[in-house]
Design a protein around this motif. Structure first.
Motif, mmCIF file in Angstrom:
data_model
loop_
_atom_site.group_PDB
_atom_site.id
_atom_site.type_symbol
_atom_site.label_atom_id
_atom_site.label_comp_id
_atom_site.label_asym_id
_atom_site.label_seq_id
_atom_site.Cartn_x
_atom_site.Cartn_y
_atom_site.Cartn_z
ATOM 1 N N UNK A 73 4.624 -0.008 8.854
ATOM 2 C CA UNK A 73 4.477 -1.665 8.266
ATOM 3 C C UNK A 73 3.306 -2.007 8.337
ATOM 4 N N UNK A 74 3.412 -2.545 7.403
ATOM 5 C CA UNK A 74 1.240 -2.853 7.087
ATOM 6 C C UNK A 74 1.365 -4.405 7.023
ATOM 7 N N UNK A 75 0.960 -5.207 8.039
ATOM 8 C CA UNK A 75 1.276 -6.836 8.623
ATOM 9 C C UNK A 75 0.839 -7.442 6.887
ATOM 10 N N UNK A 76 -0.190 -7.402 5.804
ATOM 11 C CA UNK A 76 -0.577 -7.835 5.692
ATOM 12 C C UNK A 76 1.100 -7.868 3.820
ATOM 13 N N UNK A 77 1.480 -6.728 3.664
ATOM 14 C CA UNK A 77 2.548 -6.796 3.284
ATOM 15 C C UNK A 77 3.037 -7.614 2.980
ATOM 16 N N UNK A 78 3.725 -7.557 4.612
ATOM 17 C CA UNK A 78 4.731 -9.149 4.973
ATOM 18 C C UNK A 78 4.388 -10.385 4.881
ATOM 19 N N UNK A 79 3.197 -10.315 5.097
ATOM 20 C CA UNK A 79 2.918 -11.961 4.977
ATOM 21 C C UNK A 79 3.059 -12.331 3.816
ATOM 22 N N UNK A 133 14.798 -10.096 1.467
ATOM 23 C CA UNK A 133 16.131 -9.166 0.804
ATOM 24 C C UNK A 133 15.518 -8.941 -0.487
ATOM 25 N N UNK A 134 15.476 -7.531 -0.907
ATOM 26 C CA UNK A 134 14.896 -7.068 -2.510
ATOM 27 C C UNK A 134 13.457 -6.862 -2.673
ATOM 28 N N UNK A 135 12.816 -7.540 -1.324
ATOM 29 C CA UNK A 135 11.647 -7.935 -1.637
ATOM 30 C C UNK A 135 10.545 -7.009 -0.769
ATOM 31 N N UNK A 136 11.425 -6.288 0.337
ATOM 32 C CA UNK A 136 10.770 -5.627 1.704
ATOM 33 C C UNK A 136 12.076 -4.679 1.755
#
Length: 443
Positions: free
Chosen positions: A358-364, A414-417
């Protein structure tokens, strides 16, 4: 160093630096350099001595830097925000002197040293000017990076665009030094801020007709949230460059929409290698191409490796990170598309959730799209079953019950990650989520 002084003398009547209400020409900057050269002789500062410069951008600081380098000293720039580690940094750098630039004028301090050791001692025997920078980690012992300044400054010999530039990045940061030397070598004007709030920066852009703003994604987010850009005339601004951390796509696209007439350019650099030539695929694109004279790149195991003629000599307090062929592993994970790369983040920041990255910037990036969230910092936290789980610290636009926020985050993501990417721990904070250097704080 001589070539830079000769170049600056050709711009004698141009404004070189603006600090507060004062404007200093290139001629006055060179006068400052000569005055410092006299001071260096009066204090018996010998070539090879290590001298720290403590303060911020000013004609006196710039004059001292150039005079010390002409005297073949090794300089150690230190900004105010590292003063809590002052003694530790001075010991690591093996500093002999300090030039302290305070409100009442510069003060010169001398330290008792029995000599220099290791890589620094070897370098001093070569009788060259040097530069020591520190890695900017918030924990652990910072690494001291030694550059041969003659090689470091060579990149500025090639003429580039002349612009009025705001020195947003601090002068002990590789990006800040790049801004300073690039501008002075091309006859531009440096405008030094006394405050780095969004309103203060916008006011300087309006007042001094700034054309180039080098900054960070965290500051761009702060600028967008503040709305200050709408209260000032920013029509002079031609280019915003951003670097020092990974740019979330949501912030980049918001900046692209908000500033349609301004080019957004990604930069890339490391204290160990300097600032590399970078070309964004387009304004508002996270893809860039790295290169330039004397620079080679390759991708190994998904990580960016660089070999550069202007790389550091080494660390003073750590083993050399270069392999036998001179390649430096940046530890930045990247995607590739032909000659272009997209930086995902440092491998040390990657969160391993049950064997999945999991890359933090993707979640941020997803969290920042939520109307409730002003800023977010994502990190991993230990979990006995999965090894690590995703945790998020957030700033909110308006107060919200933590339980309600957590439910909204899960629903929105949900659906985006993927399910394992969705934060399972949420912390709400009032304080900013970036450091004094406007870099995201995840630790």
């Amino acid at each position: 160093m001589d070539w830079l002084l000769r170049t600056m003398s050709g711009y004698a009547d141009r404004p070189a630096m603006v600090v507060g209400e004062s404007v200093y020409t290139y001629a006055s900057m060179l006068d400052n350099c000569r005055e410092w050269a006299d001071t260096i002789r009066e204090h018996g500062i010998r070539p090879g001595e290590v001298v720290s410069l403590e303060g911020d951008y000013s004609p006196s600081v710039c004059g001292a830097i150039m005079a010390l380098l002409a005297n073949r000293n090794i300089i150690v720039p230190l900004s105010d925000n590292v003063q809590h580690r002052h003694d530790e940094l001075m010991d690591i750098a093996q500093a002999d002197r300090s030039f302290v630039f305070g409100a009442t004028g510069p003060e010169i301090r001398t330290y008792a040293r029995s000599g220099h050791s290791g890589l620094l001692a070897e370098f001093i025997r070569e009788d060259k000017p040097g530069l020591i920078l520190f890695t900017s980690g918030t924990t652990g012992v910072p690494k001291a990076i030694l550059h041969d300044f003659t090689r470091f400054v060579e990149r500025y010999k090639t003429p580039r665009d002349t612009m009025r530039t705001l020195t947003f990045l601090l002068f002990d940061h590789i990006g800040g030094l790049n801004t300073m030397f690039h501008t002075l070598a091309n006859g531009g004007t440096i405008v030094a801020p006394t405050s780095r709030t969004a309103a203060a920066i916008c006011a300087l852009i309006e007042k001094h007709r700034i054309e180039l703003l080098p900054t960070s994604p965290s500051f761009l987010n702060l600028l967008l949230l503040s709305g200050a850009y709408g209260k000032y005339d920013l029509s002079s601004l031609r280019i915003i460059t951003y670097g020092t951390e990974v740019m979330p796509d949501s912030i980049l696209q918001a900046a692209y929409r908000t500033f349609p007439g301004i080019q957004l350019r990604q930069t890339y650099g490391l204290s160990e290698l300097g600032i590399l030539r970078a070309k964004s695929r387009a304004s508002g694109s996270p893809w860039l191409k790295l290169g330039g004279e004397g620079v080679e790149t390759r991708i190994v195991d998904g990580m960016l490796h660089i070999r550069s003629d202007t790389g550091m000599r080494g660390y003073l307090n750590a083993p050399s990170p270069f392999d036998e062929q001179g390649w430096f592993n940046t530890l930045d994970e990247v995607l590739t598309d032909g000659d272009y790369i997209r930086i995902l983040g440092r491998r040390s920041d990657v969160i391993n959730v049950g064997g999945r990255k999991v890359f933090p910037v993707e979640v941020e990036d997803v969290l920042l799209q939520m109307p409730e969230i002003a800023d977010a910092a994502v990190r991993g936290e230990p979990n006995p079953l999965l090894g690590r789980v995703v945790a998020a610290v957030v700033n909110l636009h308006e107060p919200l019950d933590p339980k309600t926020l957590k439910a909204r985050i899960r629903s929105f993501c949900t659906g985006k990650l993927e399910n394992y990417q969705i934060p399972v721990k949420i912390e709400i904070r009032q304080e900013h989520l970036f450091t004094e250097r406007y870099k995201k704080m995840r630790k």
